[in-house]
Design a protein around this motif. Structure first.
Motif, PDB file in Angstrom:
ATOM      1  N   UNK A 134      13.351  23.712 121.151  1.00 43.54           N
ATOM      2  CA  UNK A 134      14.398  23.454 122.317  1.00 43.54           C
ATOM      3  C   UNK A 134      15.762  23.429 121.945  1.00 43.54           C
ATOM      4  N   UNK A 135      16.144  22.663 120.637  1.00 39.70           N
ATOM      5  CA  UNK A 135      17.489  22.570 120.270  1.00 39.70           C
ATOM      6  C   UNK A 135      17.988  23.736 119.948  1.00 39.70           C
ATOM      7  N   UNK A 136      17.513  24.878 119.717  1.00 40.74           N
ATOM      8  CA  UNK A 136      17.890  26.077 119.247  1.00 40.74           C
ATOM      9  C   UNK A 136      18.439  26.855 120.616  1.00 40.74           C
ATOM     10  N   UNK A 137      17.765  26.724 121.710  1.00 39.84           N
ATOM     11  CA  UNK A 137      18.002  27.732 122.800  1.00 39.84           C
ATOM     12  C   UNK A 137      19.303  27.820 123.410  1.00 39.84           C
ATOM     13  N   UNK A 138      20.086  26.733 122.996  1.00 36.31           N
ATOM     14  CA  UNK A 138      21.562  26.900 123.408  1.00 36.31           C
ATOM     15  C   UNK A 138      22.302  27.865 122.680  1.00 36.31           C
ATOM     16  N   UNK A 139      21.750  28.214 121.488  1.00 35.41           N
ATOM     17  CA  UNK A 139      22.492  29.298 120.717  1.00 35.41           C
ATOM     18  C   UNK A 139      21.789  30.644 121.024  1.00 35.41           C
ATOM     19  N   UNK A 140      20.671  30.761 121.734  1.00 33.35           N
ATOM     20  CA  UNK A 140      20.242  31.987 122.242  1.00 33.35           C
ATOM     21  C   UNK A 140      20.653  32.549 123.569  1.00 33.35           C
ATOM     22  N   UNK A 141      21.141  31.561 124.378  1.00 34.60           N
ATOM     23  CA  UNK A 141      21.859  31.772 125.696  1.00 34.60           C
ATOM     24  C   UNK A 141      22.552  33.171 125.670  1.00 34.60           C
TER      25      UNK A 141
ATOM     26  N   UNK B 111      14.383  32.026 109.975  1.00 32.88           N
ATOM     27  CA  UNK B 111      15.719  31.784 109.728  1.00 32.88           C
ATOM     28  C   UNK B 111      16.122  31.503 110.993  1.00 32.88           C
ATOM     29  N   UNK B 112      17.741  31.392 111.103  1.00 31.17           N
ATOM     30  CA  UNK B 112      18.348  31.038 112.217  1.00 31.17           C
ATOM     31  C   UNK B 112      19.650  31.855 112.317  1.00 31.17           C
ATOM     32  N   UNK B 113      20.782  31.344 111.845  1.00 25.84           N
ATOM     33  CA  UNK B 113      21.832  31.883 112.033  1.00 25.84           C
ATOM     34  C   UNK B 113      22.139  33.509 111.792  1.00 25.84           C
ATOM     35  N   UNK B 114      21.392  33.617 110.358  1.00 24.95           N
ATOM     36  CA  UNK B 114      21.316  35.024 109.981  1.00 24.95           C
ATOM     37  C   UNK B 114      20.645  36.084 111.087  1.00 24.95           C
ATOM     38  N   UNK B 115      19.764  35.558 111.510  1.00 27.59           N
ATOM     39  CA  UNK B 115      18.881  36.541 112.632  1.00 27.59           C
ATOM     40  C   UNK B 115      19.340  36.606 113.851  1.00 27.59           C
TER      41      UNK B 115
ATOM     42  N   UNK C  66      10.644  33.570 114.002  1.00 28.82           N
ATOM     43  CA  UNK C  66      10.747  32.027 114.171  1.00 28.82           C
ATOM     44  C   UNK C  66      12.224  31.744 114.036  1.00 28.82           C
ATOM     45  N   UNK C  67      13.018  31.379 115.045  1.00 28.63           N
ATOM     46  CA  UNK C  67      14.228  30.932 114.908  1.00 28.63           C
ATOM     47  C   UNK C  67      14.276  29.371 114.765  1.00 28.63           C
ATOM     48  N   UNK C  68      14.363  28.737 113.511  1.00 27.16           N
ATOM     49  CA  UNK C  68      14.204  27.474 113.649  1.00 27.16           C
ATOM     50  C   UNK C  68      15.257  27.000 112.531  1.00 27.16           C
ATOM     51  N   UNK C  69      15.303  25.365 112.762  1.00 26.36           N
ATOM     52  CA  UNK C  69      16.187  24.785 111.775  1.00 26.36           C
ATOM     53  C   UNK C  69      15.616  24.825 110.327  1.00 26.36           C
ATOM     54  N   UNK C  70      16.342  24.430 109.335  1.00 25.19           N
ATOM     55  CA  UNK C  70      15.625  24.390 107.979  1.00 25.19           C
ATOM     56  C   UNK C  70      14.438  23.705 107.693  1.00 25.19           C
TER      57      UNK C  70
ATOM     58  N   UNK D 159      11.292  25.559 108.747  1.00 28.26           N
ATOM     59  CA  UNK D 159      11.052  26.956 107.996  1.00 28.26           C
ATOM     60  C   UNK D 159       9.801  27.068 107.241  1.00 28.26           C
ATOM     61  N   UNK D 160       9.611  25.885 106.448  1.00 28.69           N
ATOM     62  CA  UNK D 160       8.259  26.159 105.655  1.00 28.69           C
ATOM     63  C   UNK D 160       7.133  26.003 106.491  1.00 28.69           C
ATOM     64  N   UNK D 161       6.991  25.263 107.705  1.00 26.22           N
ATOM     65  CA  UNK D 161       5.963  25.221 108.551  1.00 26.22           C
ATOM     66  C   UNK D 161       5.704  26.775 109.226  1.00 26.22           C
ATOM     67  N   UNK D 162       7.031  27.489 109.673  1.00 27.85           N
ATOM     68  CA  UNK D 162       6.638  28.556 110.100  1.00 27.85           C
ATOM     69  C   UNK D 162       6.239  29.491 109.147  1.00 27.85           C
TER      70      UNK D 162
END
Length: 230
Positions: free
Chosen positions: A118-125, A96-100, A77-81, A84-87
């Motif tokens: 959706x807001x994380x997809x830009x970093x995955x591009x 996590x996010x940036x570390x992964x 789960x690549x998610x904002x902080x 994280x608990x929900x995931x």
């Protein structure tokens, strides 16, 4: 050509290559013809009358198998902080996010499904070249790019899989294990076949479901009569 062992010859002999089996018959037979010492996967291959090179004949979707795949699906789960608990509560194996993102950039892809927002997809591009060929790039169409992170993870863990027709017009999917009851294999197979039928492109002409084969790891394929599938 490899020489078949006595056990392999006996297995091959059980499958009548000239016969089209019913789904029920194939689901029983696929258990009989497995000769591996481990719990082999059961796979389905459906050849469709489509031209995947044309955008209006692409077949892609998701299906929730009623009895799961029998495989432990590793979810990242690549998610904002704030998510994280929900995931974690939903059963994600890695959160996590940036570390992964950095680990993936360095070549780590030891997961089966990636779920993100959706807001994380830009970093995955920029990681498309790594994730794309491995089928790991999240996609809104398969429910892996969503604001409902917990729900998406729970569905994946319960047996939700995504599929896509390959360049030969074939959809391949793992639908269970040899240890499953034959009825469960049959119902999982029926679910994905029914889903494919519902996704028939309007541009597809002629026979849509051309052939269906059921097999287990290293076993011969068992041909199913497409006309007997609803």
């Amino acid at each position: 050509m490899a020489v078949l062992t006595k056990k392999q010859k006996a297995v091959v002999a059980k499958v009548d290559k000239s016969k089209l089996y019913t789904l029920e018959e194939a689901s029983n037979l696929v258990k009989e013809v497995s000769y591996t010492k481990f719990d082999a996967s059961v796979d389905i291959a459906v050849r469709l009358g489509v031209d995947p090179r044309k955008a209006n004949q692409m077949v892609r979707g998701v299906v929730s198998l009623p009895h799961g795949t029998g495989k432990e699906t590793r979810v990242l789960a690549l998610v904002t902080p704030d998510k994280e608990e929900e995931a974690k509560n939903a059963g994600a194996d890695y959160v996590g996010l940036d570390d992964y993102l950095q680990k993936i950039k360095d070549g780590w892809t030891d997961v089966d499904v990636i779920v993100t927002q959706p807001q994380v997809m830009g970093k995955l591009g920029p990681l498309g070249r790594v994730l794309g060929p491995r089928g790991l790039m999240p996609n809104p169409k398969t429910g892996t790019v969503t604001t409902e992170i917990g729900k998406a993870i729970s569905e994946v863990k319960a047996g939700k899989i995504d599929f896509k027709v390959d360049k030969y017009g074939i959809v391949h999917a793992a639908i269970g294990k040899v240890s499953f009851d034959a009825k469960n294999i049959q119902e999982n197979a029926q679910e994905i076949i029914s889903t494919l039928i519902k996704l028939k492109p309007q541009a597809a002409k002629g026979v849509y479901v051309k052939s269906i084969y059921l097999s287990s790891t290293m076993s011969p394929g068992i041909a199913i009569d497409p006309k007997g599938i609803n």
